[in-house]
Design a protein around this motif. Structure first.
Motif, PDB file in Angstrom:
ATOM      1  N   VAL A 114      -5.601   0.154   5.267  1.00  0.00           N
ATOM      2  CA  VAL A 114      -4.600   0.333   4.202  1.00  0.00           C
ATOM      3  C   VAL A 114      -4.142   1.788   4.204  1.00  0.00           C
ATOM      4  CG1 VAL A 114      -4.258   0.397   1.692  1.00  0.00           C
ATOM      5  CG2 VAL A 114      -5.372  -1.583   2.742  1.00  0.00           C
ATOM      6  N   ALA A 115      -5.095   2.715   4.313  1.00  0.00           N
ATOM      7  CA  ALA A 115      -4.766   4.142   4.338  1.00  0.00           C
ATOM      8  C   ALA A 115      -3.916   4.503   5.553  1.00  0.00           C
ATOM      9  CB  ALA A 115      -6.042   4.980   4.318  1.00  0.00           C
ATOM     10  N   ALA A 116      -4.091   3.757   6.636  1.00  0.00           N
ATOM     11  CA  ALA A 116      -3.285   3.998   7.843  1.00  0.00           C
ATOM     12  C   ALA A 116      -1.876   3.439   7.696  1.00  0.00           C
ATOM     13  CB  ALA A 116      -3.970   3.376   9.052  1.00  0.00           C
ATOM     14  N   GLY A 117      -1.617   2.718   6.599  1.00  0.00           N
ATOM     15  CA  GLY A 117      -0.269   2.228   6.326  1.00  0.00           C
ATOM     16  C   GLY A 117       0.007   0.822   6.812  1.00  0.00           C
ATOM     17  N   LEU A 118      -1.017   0.098   7.214  1.00  0.00           N
ATOM     18  CA  LEU A 118      -0.808  -1.270   7.704  1.00  0.00           C
ATOM     19  C   LEU A 118      -0.575  -2.235   6.554  1.00  0.00           C
ATOM     20  CD1 LEU A 118      -2.144   0.121  10.199  1.00  0.00           C
ATOM     21  CD2 LEU A 118      -3.203  -2.071  10.680  1.00  0.00           C
ATOM     22  N   THR A 119       0.243  -3.241   6.804  1.00  0.00           N
ATOM     23  CA  THR A 119       0.458  -4.311   5.833  1.00  0.00           C
ATOM     24  C   THR A 119      -0.710  -5.290   5.919  1.00  0.00           C
ATOM     25  OG1 THR A 119       1.629  -5.740   7.389  1.00  0.00           O
ATOM     26  CG2 THR A 119       2.970  -4.140   6.138  1.00  0.00           C
ATOM     27  N   ASN A 120      -0.789  -6.183   4.943  1.00  0.00           N
ATOM     28  CA  ASN A 120      -1.855  -7.187   4.978  1.00  0.00           C
ATOM     29  C   ASN A 120      -1.743  -8.050   6.229  1.00  0.00           C
ATOM     30  OD1 ASN A 120      -2.326  -6.078   2.485  1.00  0.00           O
ATOM     31  ND2 ASN A 120      -2.431  -8.015   1.404  1.00  0.00           N
ATOM     32  N   GLN A 121      -0.532  -8.383   6.628  1.00  0.00           N
ATOM     33  CA  GLN A 121      -0.328  -9.198   7.826  1.00  0.00           C
ATOM     34  C   GLN A 121      -0.802  -8.451   9.068  1.00  0.00           C
ATOM     35  OE1 GLN A 121       0.896 -12.448   7.630  1.00  0.00           O
ATOM     36  NE2 GLN A 121       0.137 -12.532   9.733  1.00  0.00           N
ATOM     37  N   GLU A 122      -0.493  -7.162   9.160  1.00  0.00           N
ATOM     38  CA  GLU A 122      -0.927  -6.355  10.305  1.00  0.00           C
ATOM     39  C   GLU A 122      -2.447  -6.199  10.326  1.00  0.00           C
ATOM     40  OE1 GLU A 122       3.043  -3.508  10.780  1.00  0.00           O
ATOM     41  OE2 GLU A 122       1.477  -2.971   9.335  1.00  0.00           O
ATOM     42  N   ILE A 123      -3.043  -6.041   9.141  1.00  0.00           N
ATOM     43  CA  ILE A 123      -4.503  -5.939   9.060  1.00  0.00           C
ATOM     44  C   ILE A 123      -5.145  -7.239   9.534  1.00  0.00           C
ATOM     45  CG2 ILE A 123      -6.469  -5.730   7.470  1.00  0.00           C
ATOM     46  CD1 ILE A 123      -4.673  -3.849   5.763  1.00  0.00           C
ATOM     47  N   SER A 124      -4.588  -8.361   9.109  1.00  0.00           N
ATOM     48  CA  SER A 124      -5.151  -9.659   9.505  1.00  0.00           C
ATOM     49  C   SER A 124      -5.075  -9.846  11.015  1.00  0.00           C
ATOM     50  CB  SER A 124      -4.460 -10.811   8.776  1.00  0.00           C
ATOM     51  OG  SER A 124      -3.154 -11.005   9.249  1.00  0.00           O
ATOM     52  N   ALA A 125      -3.986  -9.413  11.618  1.00  0.00           N
ATOM     53  CA  ALA A 125      -3.843  -9.536  13.066  1.00  0.00           C
ATOM     54  C   ALA A 125      -4.843  -8.631  13.795  1.00  0.00           C
ATOM     55  CB  ALA A 125      -2.417  -9.189  13.485  1.00  0.00           C
TER      56      ALA A 125
END
Length: 126
Positions: free
Chosen positions: A56-67
């Motif tokens: 989250v701190a790196a700026g990723l969206t929830n979708q990007e984190i899930s991937a």
């Protein structure tokens, strides 16, 4: 007739009872910063939750984190919800601020405590 009964009942109640009734029916206020639990009182974050905070701190969206973590977006949503509750933060920005304050994340070498290389220590000693 009900309205008149209600006003008559109010007249019969003492001011102390009226205040008590108002407190019971008024919406609950959010606790002040002083009333919020300290870090030690809060539930600790799991390794996975800390991993989510870093992303989250790196700026990723929830979708990007899930991937990236190869988990469902719904699982990421749940992790973030749990983290927001545990840290008493209301949104992602507040979460990142909390993580920086407590040294949970490092962004662009800010808030990092990397040890200097051995060679640079020897240079400082000279």
């Amino acid at each position: 007739m009900l309205a008149s009964q209600s006003s008559q009942e109010k007249e019969q109640t003492s001011p102390k009872e009226q205040t008590s009734l108002q407190e019971q029916t008024s919406p609950k206020e959010q606790p002040s910063l002083q009333e919020q639990p300290s870090l030690k009182e809060q539930a600790p974050l799991s390794d996975r939750e800390l991993q989510i905070v870093e992303l989250v701190a790196a700026g990723l969206t929830n979708q990007e984190i899930s991937a990236q973590l190869e988990i469902s977006k719904r699982t990421v949503d749940n992790h973030i919800s749990n983290v927001l509750n545990k840290t008493a933060t209301g949104n992602r920005v507040a979460l990142v601020r909390w993580a920086l304050k407590w040294g949970k994340v490092c962004i662009d070498d800010v808030n990092c405590c990397a040890l200097p290389a051995m060679g640079s220590q020897q240079e400082l000693a000279s």
